[in-house]
Scaffold this motif. Structure first.
Motif, mmCIF file in Angstrom:
data_model
loop_
_atom_site.group_PDB
_atom_site.id
_atom_site.type_symbol
_atom_site.label_atom_id
_atom_site.label_comp_id
_atom_site.label_asym_id
_atom_site.label_seq_id
_atom_site.Cartn_x
_atom_site.Cartn_y
_atom_site.Cartn_z
ATOM 1 N N PHE A 61 -114.046 14.684 67.008
ATOM 2 C CA PHE A 61 -114.290 15.288 68.320
ATOM 3 C C PHE A 61 -113.841 14.287 69.370
ATOM 4 N N SER A 62 -113.091 14.756 70.356
ATOM 5 C CA SER A 62 -112.634 13.857 71.409
ATOM 6 C C SER A 62 -112.554 14.604 72.734
ATOM 7 N N LYS A 63 -112.793 13.890 73.810
ATOM 8 C CA LYS A 63 -112.589 14.455 75.140
ATOM 9 C C LYS A 63 -111.102 14.479 75.499
ATOM 10 N N SER A 64 -110.290 13.816 74.676
ATOM 11 C CA SER A 64 -108.850 13.756 74.926
ATOM 12 C C SER A 64 -108.145 14.918 74.231
ATOM 13 N N LYS A 65 -107.506 15.775 75.002
ATOM 14 C CA LYS A 65 -106.751 16.889 74.426
ATOM 15 C C LYS A 65 -105.588 16.366 73.588
ATOM 16 N N GLU A 66 -104.997 15.260 74.018
ATOM 17 C CA GLU A 66 -103.870 14.686 73.294
ATOM 18 C C GLU A 66 -104.283 14.271 71.883
ATOM 19 N N VAL A 67 -105.469 13.694 71.761
ATOM 20 C CA VAL A 67 -105.975 13.298 70.446
ATOM 21 C C VAL A 67 -106.289 14.528 69.603
ATOM 22 N N GLU A 68 -106.994 15.492 70.200
ATOM 23 C CA GLU A 68 -107.343 16.714 69.471
ATOM 24 C C GLU A 68 -106.083 17.439 68.983
ATOM 25 N N ASP A 69 -105.070 17.493 69.823
ATOM 26 C CA ASP A 69 -103.827 18.175 69.442
ATOM 27 C C ASP A 69 -103.128 17.458 68.287
ATOM 28 N N LEU A 70 -103.192 16.141 68.277
ATOM 29 C CA LEU A 70 -102.555 15.397 67.186
ATOM 30 C C LEU A 70 -103.276 15.660 65.871
ATOM 31 N N TRP A 71 -104.605 15.699 65.892
ATOM 32 C CA TRP A 71 -105.346 16.027 64.674
ATOM 33 C C TRP A 71 -104.917 17.396 64.132
ATOM 34 N N THR A 72 -104.801 18.369 65.035
ATOM 35 C CA THR A 72 -104.397 19.716 64.623
ATOM 36 C C THR A 72 -102.982 19.715 64.058
ATOM 37 N N GLU A 73 -102.113 18.937 64.668
ATOM 38 C CA GLU A 73 -100.725 18.851 64.218
ATOM 39 C C GLU A 73 -100.626 18.259 62.814
ATOM 40 N N LEU A 74 -101.462 17.271 62.520
ATOM 41 C CA LEU A 74 -101.398 16.593 61.230
ATOM 42 C C LEU A 74 -102.049 17.397 60.109
ATOM 43 N N LEU A 75 -103.156 18.085 60.418
ATOM 44 C CA LEU A 75 -103.874 18.864 59.395
ATOM 45 C C LEU A 75 -104.161 20.269 59.921
ATOM 46 N N PRO A 461 -94.746 -2.512 80.174
ATOM 47 C CA PRO A 461 -96.162 -2.117 80.205
ATOM 48 C C PRO A 461 -96.489 -1.115 81.309
ATOM 49 N N VAL A 462 -96.147 0.138 81.078
ATOM 50 C CA VAL A 462 -96.484 1.194 82.033
ATOM 51 C C VAL A 462 -97.994 1.424 82.053
ATOM 52 N N TYR A 463 -98.617 1.324 80.884
ATOM 53 C CA TYR A 463 -100.057 1.540 80.753
ATOM 54 C C TYR A 463 -100.738 0.254 80.299
ATOM 55 N N ASP A 464 -101.905 -0.007 80.868
ATOM 56 C CA ASP A 464 -102.735 -1.125 80.435
ATOM 57 C C ASP A 464 -103.703 -0.587 79.383
ATOM 58 N N LEU A 465 -103.485 -0.947 78.130
ATOM 59 C CA LEU A 465 -104.293 -0.407 77.035
ATOM 60 C C LEU A 465 -105.767 -0.758 77.168
ATOM 61 N N TRP A 466 -106.066 -1.811 77.905
ATOM 62 C CA TRP A 466 -107.457 -2.245 78.045
ATOM 63 C C TRP A 466 -108.229 -1.363 79.019
ATOM 64 N N ARG A 467 -107.541 -0.412 79.649
ATOM 65 C CA ARG A 467 -108.229 0.504 80.550
ATOM 66 C C ARG A 467 -108.597 1.825 79.876
ATOM 67 N N VAL A 468 -108.389 1.910 78.585
ATOM 68 C CA VAL A 468 -108.845 3.089 77.849
ATOM 69 C C VAL A 468 -110.339 2.928 77.606
ATOM 70 N N ASN A 469 -111.132 3.901 78.063
ATOM 71 C CA ASN A 469 -112.572 3.756 77.903
ATOM 72 C C ASN A 469 -113.032 4.318 76.568
ATOM 73 N N GLU A 470 -114.346 4.295 76.331
ATOM 74 C CA GLU A 470 -114.879 4.683 75.027
ATOM 75 C C GLU A 470 -114.743 6.173 74.745
ATOM 76 N N ASP A 471 -114.399 6.978 75.750
ATOM 77 C CA ASP A 471 -114.157 8.404 75.539
ATOM 78 C C ASP A 471 -112.671 8.702 75.393
ATOM 79 N N ALA A 472 -111.875 7.660 75.138
ATOM 80 C CA ALA A 472 -110.421 7.794 74.974
ATOM 81 C C ALA A 472 -109.775 8.343 76.233
ATOM 82 N N GLU A 473 -110.335 7.982 77.389
ATOM 83 C CA GLU A 473 -109.771 8.386 78.670
ATOM 84 C C GLU A 473 -109.168 7.161 79.343
ATOM 85 N N TYR A 474 -108.012 7.344 79.970
ATOM 86 C CA TYR A 474 -107.329 6.233 80.626
ATOM 87 C C TYR A 474 -107.700 6.198 82.101
ATOM 88 N N HIS A 475 -108.055 5.013 82.588
ATOM 89 C CA HIS A 475 -108.418 4.846 83.989
ATOM 90 C C HIS A 475 -107.419 3.938 84.687
#
Length: 499
Positions: A61-75, A461-475
């Motif tokens: 379960f994730s608040k990130s649609k991108e993550v949820e979509d990848l799970w669906t794509e793989l299985l 470095p377009v994105y700072d990976l350290w700004r991903v929070n515990e809900d897999a959301e980028y700030h």
């Protein structure tokens, strides 16, 4: 080295997510995994005599649609929708989790409930001034009796520290975000229902998706897709070190297989989900002495799972039960059949996983498998979840470096390592739980890998990976949520009370 060839250390959720997305973009990838057979890291599916079990428990379960979509794509056809069910065990009784006010008060009994209410009122009227420990801070919020019932024991089992030693600063910033704290507050001191569209507490979801054969099924499918697209996944090989040639802008990874034969892999970029301590110490050219010392100070919390196969008496159907009783050493009990019926091959049987938190090399970790199985049988019967006589078989799965330890020097040490790596090795990318020394969930690890891939494809470095929070959301910098972390993305952690 020309092009964007990438070497990836670790075939867990972060490493394989990165490999899959890079392969889709036509980037040559080599994944190096120490385990000789299983991919997925702590999210692998272990097997024993036809039984499947989940190491640590992984709700998809994730608040990130991108993550949820990848799970669906793989299985796409193998994800079950499963009800979320868990309870707390305390003093011989089971409490629904999230807590239900009436049930909790009835099971605690009239006297204990009254004492809890009085304790709460006392805490509100006469709070501990300037609370310095978690015990004092939580007691101020809920009363000392509720703290003892629903917080102390499990916290101390997980972290291996007394709640008197953990700083109140951690509690003040994190307890409201923890499911347990929210559950206690909402159950015993009800608040108004949240408005439609309000944020959902991720750990209190009603249902989640789950692969039929356990979480490893997801990552086995991912590894298979990587290979089909031309990527390499080398199993049973441990990375010994990473050397960077600044003139050629090329990395050389040295790794050894189970026969002791050494191999080398060259790449323009390295993505590492390996423990940050090991990576930092194994870099060439070496990091500065103070940075290596910071890496050496990073510690890890380990755990082991005692898997018991037994006759199914229909005693409980929860995904897991949190054990808040100090009379047993087990911290949590999983019911693998509740995750997915297909994880148990015989309908007349069931399979439980008893989780024990420890440090690698301590007394618990060093016990023989036979002794651990006997301990599990005794404690399972003591809790009341089964008769020891119903257990027909068992095994033990040890998981080293399961959780980064968040001691009082953690954030400072990680920041020291991170800054030097970013300054000297911009093509070395840290992702995932152990790679970033951040205790976060599977979807968070995946999101760091997704953004890492975007950075590699963008050439910077377009994105700072350290700004991903515990809900897999980028700030973005300055966003709400990043401010409280000082813009580092480091999780607020338990700290020992300073003298």
């Amino acid at each position: 080295m020309s092009g964007k060839t990438v070497a990836i250390i670790g075939a867990g959720p972060a490493g394989l997510t990165a490999a899959y997305l890079l392969c889709k973009e036509g980037v040559p990838v080599t994944v190096i995994e120490a385990d000789p057979e299983l991919v997925g890291g702590i999210a692998r599916t272990a097997r024993y005599k036809g039984y499947h079990f989940d190491i640590g428990g992984h709700r998809f379960f994730s608040k990130s649609k991108e993550v949820e979509d990848l799970w669906t794509e793989l299985l796409p056809g193998d994800l079950l929708e499963r009800p979320r069910s868990s309870r707390i065990f305390y003093r011989g009784k089971f409490f629904s989790y999230p807590l239900r006010a009436v049930e909790a008060l009835l099971k605690l009994g009239i006297v204990e409930s009254a004492l809890c209410v009085l304790s709460y009122l006392k805490a509100r009227l006469f709070p501990v001034r300037n609370p310095r420990s978690v015990e004092d801070w939580v007691s101020n919020q809920f009363g000392r009796r509720l703290f003892g019932i629903f917080f102390r024991t499990y916290t101390e089992k997980v972290w291996g520290m007394s709640c008197k030693e953990i700083s109140a600063d951690w509690a003040a910033q994190r307890i409201k975000g923890l499911a347990l704290g929210s559950a206690i507050a909402n159950a015993l001191f009800p608040r108004r229902k949240p408005k439609r569209g309000a944020a959902v507490i991720k750990s209190l979801i009603e249902s989640f998706r789950y692969p039929r054969k356990g979480p490893g099924m997801m990552w086995e499918a991912c590894a298979r897709r990587v290979r089909e697209m031309g990527g390499r996944v080398r199993m049973g090989e441990k990375v010994l070190g990473c050397a960077f040639d600044a003139g050629r802008r090329e990395w050389t990874l040295t790794h050894v297989d189970r026969s002791g034969v050494r191999h080398q892999t060259q790449a323009a970029h390295v993505i590492s989900s390996a423990p940050l301590r090991d990576l930092a110490i194994g870099l060439t050219p070496s990091l500065e002495e103070n940075t290596r010392a910071a890496a050496a100070r990073l510690r890890y919390r380990d755990f082991l799972t005692v898997v018991l196969i037994l006759k199914d008496r229909g005693v409980f159907d929860d995904n897991w039960i949190y054990i808040h009783d100090p009379g047993v050493r087990v911290g949590r009990v999983q019911n693998f059949k509740s995750w997915s019926p297909e994880m148990v091959p015989d309908a007349a049987m069931t399979c439980y996983g008893l989780e024990y938190f420890c440090f690698e090399g301590d007394g618990m970790w060093s016990m023989s498998d036979a002794d651990l199985v006997e301990l599990g049988k005794r404690e399972l019967q003591q809790i009341g979840l089964a008769s020891a006589a119903d257990v027909v078989d068992g095994c033990v799965v040890r998981q080293p470096k399961a959780y980064p330890v968040y001691d009082d020097g953690y954030a400072r040490n990680v920041e020291t390592i991170r800054r030097e790596i970013e300054a000297r090795f911009p093509t070395l990318h840290l992702v995932g739980r152990n790679g970033m020394h951040k205790y976060n969930n599977q979807d968070h690890a995946m999101m760091t890998a997704m953004l890492c891939v975007k950075n590699i494809l963008a050439g910077g470095p377009v994105y700072d990976l350290w700004r991903v929070n515990e809900d897999a959301e980028y700030h973005e910098a300055g966003d709400r949520g990043a401010q409280g972390q000082g813009g580092t993305g480091l999780r607020v952690v338990p700290q020992r009370v300073s003298a």
